[in-house]
Write a protein that holds these residues in place. Structure first.
Motif, short mmCIF file in Angstrom:
data_model
loop_
_atom_site.label_atom_id
_atom_site.label_comp_id
_atom_site.label_asym_id
_atom_site.label_seq_id
_atom_site.Cartn_x
_atom_site.Cartn_y
_atom_site.Cartn_z
N ASP A 70 0.84 -1.21 0.00
CA ASP A 70 0.00 0.00 0.00
C ASP A 70 0.87 1.25 0.00
O ASP A 70 0.41 2.33 -0.37
N HIS A 198 -6.60 4.17 4.55
CA HIS A 198 -6.99 2.78 4.28
C HIS A 198 -8.42 2.54 4.79
O HIS A 198 -9.25 1.97 4.08
N ARG A 199 -8.69 2.99 6.01
CA ARG A 199 -10.04 2.79 6.59
C ARG A 199 -11.08 3.58 5.81
O ARG A 199 -12.17 3.08 5.52
N SER A 201 -10.95 4.51 2.76
CA SER A 201 -11.10 3.93 1.43
C SER A 201 -12.03 2.72 1.49
O SER A 201 -12.90 2.54 0.64
N LYS A 202 -11.85 1.89 2.51
CA LYS A 202 -12.72 0.71 2.67
C LYS A 202 -14.16 1.13 2.93
O LYS A 202 -15.09 0.55 2.38
N ASP A 205 -15.77 2.25 -0.24
CA ASP A 205 -16.18 1.12 -1.09
C ASP A 205 -17.50 0.54 -0.62
O ASP A 205 -18.41 0.31 -1.42
N SER A 206 -17.63 0.31 0.69
CA SER A 206 -18.86 -0.35 1.17
C SER A 206 -20.04 0.60 1.07
O SER A 206 -21.16 0.18 0.75
N GLY A 259 -14.87 6.67 7.78
CA GLY A 259 -13.50 6.20 7.65
C GLY A 259 -12.53 6.87 8.59
O GLY A 259 -11.53 6.27 8.95
N PRO A 319 -12.33 3.62 -6.41
CA PRO A 319 -11.17 3.86 -5.57
C PRO A 319 -10.08 4.60 -6.36
O PRO A 319 -10.00 4.44 -7.59
#
Ligand SMILES: Cc1cc2nc3c(=O)[nH]c(=O)nc-3n(C[C@H](O)[C@H](O)[C@H](O)COP(=O)(O)O)c2cc1C
Length: 338
Positions: A70, A198-199, A201-202, A205-206, A259, A319
């Motif tokens: 990453d 990272h959080r 971004s996740k 996505d959800s 996030g 993303p």
């Protein structure tokens, strides 16, 4: 949990020792870390003349390895005020990754070693930046995050660009406690920023998946809705596009709020308060705008808004690291990659 590859070249192990302090800071913040070195390009004869000890016991990084991390932290010993050819040789082999945008959106930091106090740690950083810019990699500087950087009572390597040590011309000076503390601070700060991204971004996505799922049945209804003739075709296209963009923007705001909620350090927490407040408002709006966006797809049946509305939402929700189609095309045509 994000993964950081520390990639270094270290002839006399000073950079390697600083790397281990950076690693300590990264791991303290829960990031997965792997250390690598780049291929040596000097002959054994030259290495012997340079009195080089055995190389650090680290695996050699490959170009393809870069796609698995990453983020990267590069450990760089200065050569004539810039970075060594061993690192340049490695990075110049990344043309194929550039052509596909494979590293775009990843993160990177830098740290250094020079023989002398003013031997060029900052120019080394500065000249290294072009690789990040061209690949679309987000550079994370150290700033003045550790108070030792203000301490003029002794020689202390490092700068706003990253931690550093001062090795002496004969390599006799070892990294000091303060220099290593700066390096650990850099690892910690880098990890916090990477983890927050990272959080977020996740969560993005959800949230986007949920928004897509919610919008799909409404759009299907629109296709069979017998009231479609009642919609004013002159305004419907614009409404559909704006609605879709609004929904996507709302979803982004909601993801940002979610996030960044858990971010650890104080500075981030303060920032979060601000983000969360506006994000929550926008998140509430997002749930309201999702339906109108889908509903406004009705008239697009008859005009251009049908193709417009979906890509608008998709473009917002992709993303960052997603490869643009245009880039994929470019690879086939005019790339200097191997
Ligand atoms: C060819 C060559 C050029 C160098 N140029 C510089 C320089 O411009 N400034 C400087 O302070 N040190 C210079 N050095 C010293 C290295 O930066 C130093 O040996 C290195 O930082 C030590 O780190 P390492 O133990 O990880 O190899 C040079 C060394 C070599 C071999």
């Amino acid at each position: 949990m994000p993964t950081v590859y520390i990639i270094l070249y270290s002839l006399y192990h000073h950079v390697y020792k600083v790397a281990q302090a950076v690693q300590k800071g990264l791991e303290a913040e829960g990031v997965d870390v792997k250390l690598f070195q780049v291929t040596e390009t000097l002959s054994d004869e030259i290495l012997s003349k340079l009195h080089a000890p055995d190389r650090p016991n680290l695996p050699i990084i490959t170009v393809d390895d870069l796609t698995k991390a990453d983020a990267f932290m590069f450990g760089i010993p200065t050569r004539f005020g810039t970075f060594p050819s061993q690192l340049k040789s490695f990075l110049d082999a990344t043309g194929a990754l550039w052509a596909t945008g494979a590293l775009a959106g990843k993160f990177a930091g830098t740290f250094f070693s020079t023989a002398s106090q003013h031997g060029g740690q900052e120019t080394t950083a500065y000249t290294f930046m072009t690789y990040f810019a061209h690949h679309g990699i987000n550079y994370v500087p150290l700033g003045f995050a550790n108070s030792h950087l203000f301490d003029n009572s002794e020689v202390i390597g490092g700068s706003a660009w990253g931690a550093g040590t001062v090795a002496n011309g004969d390599g006799s000076r070892e990294p000091t406690v303060k220099e290593l503390e700066i390096a650990t601070t850099q690892g910690e700060n880098f990890a916090k920023i990477l983890t927050a991204f990272h959080r977020g971004s996740k969560a993005l996505d959800s949230t986007t998946d949920a928004a897509d799922a919610a919008a799909a049945p409404a759009a299907t209804d629109a296709q069979t809705d017998d009231k479609i003739e009642q919609v004013n075709p002159s305004t419907s296209g614009a409404t559909a596009t704006a609605g879709a963009v609004g929904a996507a923007a709302g979803a982004t705001a909601a993801a940002n709020a979610a996030g960044t909620k858990d971010t650890i350090n104080k500075a981030s927490a303060d920032a979060n308060d601000a983000t969360a407040t506006s994000g929550t408002d926008k998140a509430a709006n997002a749930s309201k705008t999702t339906t109108p966006a889908a509903n406004s797809a009705k008239p697009t049946e008859t005009a251009s808004a049908q193709p417009q509305s979906k890509p608008a939402a998709a473009a917002q929700s992709k993303p960052i690291s997603e490869k643009p189609a245009a880039k994929q095309e470019k690879k086939k045509n005019d790339c200097f990659c191997m």
